[in-house]
Design an enzyme around this catalytic site. Structure first.
Site, PDB file in Angstrom:
ATOM      1  N   GLY A 211      -9.354  -4.374   2.352  1.00 29.45           N
ATOM      2  CA  GLY A 211      -8.241  -4.490   3.279  1.00 29.45           C
ATOM      3  C   GLY A 211      -8.374  -3.432   4.363  1.00 29.45           C
TER       4      GLY A 211
ATOM      5  CB  THR B  93      -0.812   0.009   1.327  1.00 30.69           C
ATOM      6  OG1 THR B  93      -1.520  -1.205   1.426  1.00 30.69           O
ATOM      7  CG2 THR B  93      -1.762   1.181   1.409  1.00 30.69           C
TER       8      THR B  93
HETATM    9  N1  ASP Z   1      -2.609  -3.723   3.928  1.00 26.56           N
HETATM   10  C1  ASP Z   1      -3.072  -3.903   2.567  1.00 26.56           C
HETATM   11  C2  ASP Z   1      -4.293  -4.757   2.565  1.00 26.56           C
HETATM   12  O1  ASP Z   1      -4.490  -5.554   3.473  1.00 26.56           O
HETATM   13  C3  ASP Z   1      -2.084  -4.515   1.645  1.00 26.56           C
HETATM   14  C4  ASP Z   1      -0.662  -4.212   1.914  1.00 26.56           C
HETATM   15  O2  ASP Z   1      -0.343  -3.132   2.377  1.00 26.56           O
HETATM   16  O3  ASP Z   1       0.179  -5.075   1.657  1.00 26.56           O
HETATM   17  O4  ASP Z   1      -5.009  -4.679   1.585  1.00 26.56           O
END
Ligand code: ASP
Length: 305
Positions: A195, A165
């Site tokens: 997410g 992200t």
């Molecule tokens: N936290 C984000 C999600 O769960 C993805 C990520 O940052 O890797 O969609």
């Protein structure tokens, strides 16, 4: 002033620094920077460069929080529209709601002048289909997409596809502390999956009196712990930035069921200290930092806990 962002932020970090230096409100400055990240196809986890869901559709999540007013806007499972963080900001500014998802988010975007875009980059489409060919039997492939998708959930752990992200946190020239996030979520996620990036308190939180936090990686854990809110609330209760982040990590480490993975917590406080901690994501996690007095942004390594 301070600006903290994760490694994906590079296409828009300087833009945000320039806007902060020009006296712009921190949230607008970060949304402008994130828009650049969202349009950079070489960033393989956000916007046009991100990965689609199991059906080969791009679904974006984004959130913004003004830490002075505690106003929040977010969008989830948004299709055909970018920039998603700018749309989240418009939700905050123009609607009595905090969060829009799916068709409603797309409709609102069109109403206020965002054009529909083809957001599935050719390379992402090719890799998505190659992954399906590897996972599915010839019969399933012939029937696709009219097959149960739940058994395909293991594809979200595709080791070759990064998930991430872009998260930005700042304290601007008016002492406002703000947070903004954007992602295409996990590669090959179940359609409609949100997410933590659009969920205030989980993926991001800001309060100009105390500080701000934002998370990347396993949203399925930070949503269960309210991780970003934990960090800021702990500071409100008198903990130092370091202790607040440690408390949030302790909560994550107590989880023993469900989908477990790594989390990176990014945080700043009202004294312009910062902390970036990698919990079970290993070493080598990098982030961007700029503070008043620095000649330019610095790329640094996160601590591991
Ligand atoms: N936290 C984000 C999600 O769960 C993805 C990520 O940052 O890797 O969609």
């Amino acid at each position: 002033m301070i600006l903290l962002a994760n490694s994906e932020a590079w296409p828009g970090f300087v833009e945000t620094v320039d806007r902060l230096n020009a006296g712009e409100h921190g949230l607008g400055a970060m949304v402008a920077g994130i828009s650049k990240v969202e349009h950079e196809v070489s960033v393989r986890s956000v916007g046009l460069g991100g990965w689609p869901n199991m059906l080969g559709e791009m679904e974006f999540d984004a959130g913004v929080m003004d830490g002075t007013t505690r106003d929040v806007g977010s969008v989830g499972a948004l299709r055909d529209i970018l920039p998603a963080a700018a749309l989240a900001q418009a939700v905050m500014q123009r609607l009595p709601h905090v969060m829009l998802t799916g068709d409603g988010a797309r409709r609102f975007a069109q109403e206020i002048g965002f054009p529909l875009e083809n957001t599935l980059f050719d390379d992402s489409k090719r890799v998505w289909w190659a992954r399906l060919e590897k996972e599915l039997t010839p019969e399933q492939l012939a029937a696709f997409p009219y097959i149960p998708l739940a058994p395909l959930s293991r594809t979200i752990t595709d080791p070759e596809r990064v998930r991430d992200t872009t998260v930005f946190l700042c304290r601007d020239g008016s002492t406002g502390i703000h947070a903004a996030t954007s992602t295409s979520g996990w590669a090959w996620k179940y359609p409609g999956r949100l997410g933590d990036s659009p969920i205030p308190g989980a993926g991001f939180y800001a309060d100009s009196r105390y500080g701000a936090a934002a998370c990347t990686h396993t949203g399925e854990m930070t949503m269960r712990c309210g991780t970003a809110r934990t960090v800021v609330l702990a500071m409100r209760l008198g903990h130092s930035l370091g202790d607040a982040v440690k408390l949030a990590v302790d909560e994550l480490s107590e989880l023993s069921t469900g989908f477990l993975g790594g989390v990176v917590i990014h945080a700043i406080d009202a004294q312009e200290n910062h902390k970036v901690v990698s919990f079970r994501c290993g070493e080598g996690i990098e982030y961007w930092l700029w503070q008043t007095g620095m000649p330019g942004p610095e790329r640094r390594l996160a601590e591991t806990l």
